[in-house]
Scaffold this motif. Structure first.
Motif, PDB file in Angstrom:
ATOM      1  N   ARG A  39      -5.851  -4.633  10.524  1.00 49.35           N
ATOM      2  CA  ARG A  39      -4.917  -4.834   9.387  1.00 49.35           C
ATOM      3  C   ARG A  39      -5.371  -5.979   8.557  1.00 49.35           C
ATOM      4  O   ARG A  39      -5.211  -6.159   7.528  1.00 49.35           O
ATOM      5  N   GLN A  41       4.787   1.206   7.572  1.00 50.22           N
ATOM      6  CA  GLN A  41       4.081   2.439   7.064  1.00 50.22           C
ATOM      7  C   GLN A  41       2.577   2.594   7.341  1.00 50.22           C
ATOM      8  O   GLN A  41       1.979   3.625   7.130  1.00 50.22           O
ATOM      9  N   PHE A  42       2.116   1.490   7.828  1.00 51.87           N
ATOM     10  CA  PHE A  42       0.607   1.343   8.265  1.00 51.87           C
ATOM     11  C   PHE A  42       0.571   1.977   9.891  1.00 51.87           C
ATOM     12  O   PHE A  42      -0.835   2.039   9.938  1.00 51.87           O
ATOM     13  N   ASN A  43       1.484   2.303  10.701  1.00 52.04           N
ATOM     14  CA  ASN A  43       1.547   2.695  11.873  1.00 52.04           C
ATOM     15  C   ASN A  43       0.575   4.166  11.950  1.00 52.04           C
ATOM     16  O   ASN A  43       0.812   4.904  11.202  1.00 52.04           O
ATOM     17  N   ARG A  44      -0.420   3.841  12.771  1.00 55.13           N
ATOM     18  CA  ARG A  44      -1.601   4.987  12.894  1.00 55.13           C
ATOM     19  C   ARG A  44      -2.181   5.326  11.928  1.00 55.13           C
ATOM     20  O   ARG A  44      -2.965   6.425  11.625  1.00 55.13           O
ATOM     21  N   VAL A  45      -2.256   4.380  10.841  1.00 56.29           N
ATOM     22  CA  VAL A  45      -3.040   4.673   9.542  1.00 56.29           C
ATOM     23  C   VAL A  45      -3.914   3.619   9.566  1.00 56.29           C
ATOM     24  O   VAL A  45      -5.043   3.929   9.190  1.00 56.29           O
ATOM     25  N   VAL A  46      -3.640   2.343   9.567  1.00 62.17           N
ATOM     26  CA  VAL A  46      -4.619   1.330   9.533  1.00 62.17           C
ATOM     27  C   VAL A  46      -4.306   0.484  10.896  1.00 62.17           C
ATOM     28  O   VAL A  46      -3.237   0.235  11.108  1.00 62.17           O
ATOM     29  N   GLU A  47      -5.653   0.323  11.473  1.00 56.38           N
ATOM     30  CA  GLU A  47      -5.416  -0.466  12.770  1.00 56.38           C
ATOM     31  C   GLU A  47      -5.743  -2.020  12.760  1.00 56.38           C
ATOM     32  O   GLU A  47      -5.247  -2.767  13.117  1.00 56.38           O
ATOM     33  N   PHE A  71       4.060  -2.513   3.418  1.00 59.30           N
ATOM     34  CA  PHE A  71       3.798  -1.578   4.097  1.00 59.30           C
ATOM     35  C   PHE A  71       3.426  -1.828   5.377  1.00 59.30           C
ATOM     36  O   PHE A  71       3.730  -1.230   6.479  1.00 59.30           O
ATOM     37  N   GLU A  72       2.795  -2.922   5.690  1.00 59.45           N
ATOM     38  CA  GLU A  72       2.525  -3.458   6.788  1.00 59.45           C
ATOM     39  C   GLU A  72       3.621  -3.988   7.932  1.00 59.45           C
ATOM     40  O   GLU A  72       3.594  -3.592   8.800  1.00 59.45           O
TER      41      GLU A  72
END
Length: 262
Positions: free
Chosen positions: A237, A229-235, A224-225
């Motif tokens: 990381r 898929q983590f874009n704009r969801v988890v900054e 996901f990283e």
């Protein structure tokens, strides 16, 4: 004759390495589906017929790259474990007992060491993946249409899992492992026992089932990283990964918190 044979072997090894390096360059630029032996030969200034003496087909070259990638990510996992090679969680025999040979407190120092080992192994896998995204995608991304991996890839593919299993086995041997709650369905318990036989390990069946799940979750987390898929969801990381792999450790029975604590 021995010197001539040695020179030929070195030359073959160097050419093989050059072919694989160019193939990795093409993977990064075009993806695995467009990998071409002719294009690799052209880039190296070789005749296609000469390259076929090293890799008879595209699939043979893909297999060599896949094996290299599995071995590399496995070596990264193993090298990251500060306690690898020992009989206890720290690699130097059981630690954290109240006295030599005394009982190990579940959730005590032994468990804390094992959690850190687990996190280190997971971090080593992630670091390799971030440094080698195209090679990671080759082994954990979209399958290459028409390619069927040979049996020879199975053992190298399991090196990361074995590194994680080693941590859990050491914790179990030291008495620092909490078995996940709840019984397993009979079919899953049978599969867990079969896997233990295949891997020559001795763990509670629910722990083995949890290990399989966390192994999949680890690569899902990294994928996901890596694949956005983590874009704009988890900054943050790094922090998210560190937190999550410790939660995964708890899922297989590793916890640094004293038993019964809130």
């Amino acid at each position: 004759m021995t010197a001539i044979r040695g020179a030929r072997e070195r030359a073959r090894s160097e050419i093989t390495a050059a072919i694989k390096d160019e193939a990795r360059t093409q993977l990064a630029a075009e993806g695995a589906t467009k990998l071409s032996l002719r294009a690799v030969a052209r880039a190296l200034g070789m005749a296609s017929s000469a390259l076929y003496r090293y890799f008879p087909s595209r699939d043979d070259l893909l297999t060599a790259l896949i094996l290299d990638a599995y071995h590399a990510i496995g070596a990264a996992a193993e090298a990251a474990d500060p306690g690898a090679g020992g009989s206890g969680p720290s690699g130097s025999g059981p630690s954290g007992s109240a006295e030599p040979g005394g009982p190990v407190v579940v959730g005590g120092p032994d468990a804390a060491v094992c959690v850190e080992r687990w996190a280190a192994v997971c971090g080593g896998v992630r670091a390799w993946a971030l440094a080698h995204p195209h090679e990671y995608a080759l082994i954990y991304g979209t399958p290459v249409p028409g390619y069927r991996a040979p049996q020879a890839t199975a053992a190298p593919a399991g090196r990361v899992a074995r590194a994680l299993i080693a941590v859990v086995c050491d914790a179990h041997a030291a008495g620092a492992l909490r078995e996940p709650p709840g019984p397993l369905p009979d079919t899953l318990a049978d599969e867990a026992r079969a896997l233990m036989t295949e891997l020559d390990i001795d763990l509670p069946a629910p722990v083995v089932a949890a290990l399989v799940a966390t192994w999949a979750q680890l690569f899902g987390l990294i994928s996901f990283e890596l694949f956005g898929q983590f874009n704009r969801v988890v900054e943050d990381r790094d922090a998210f990964f560190a937190h999550t792999v410790r939660r995964l450790a708890g899922g297989v029975g590793l916890s640094a918190d004293p038993a019964g604590s809130a």
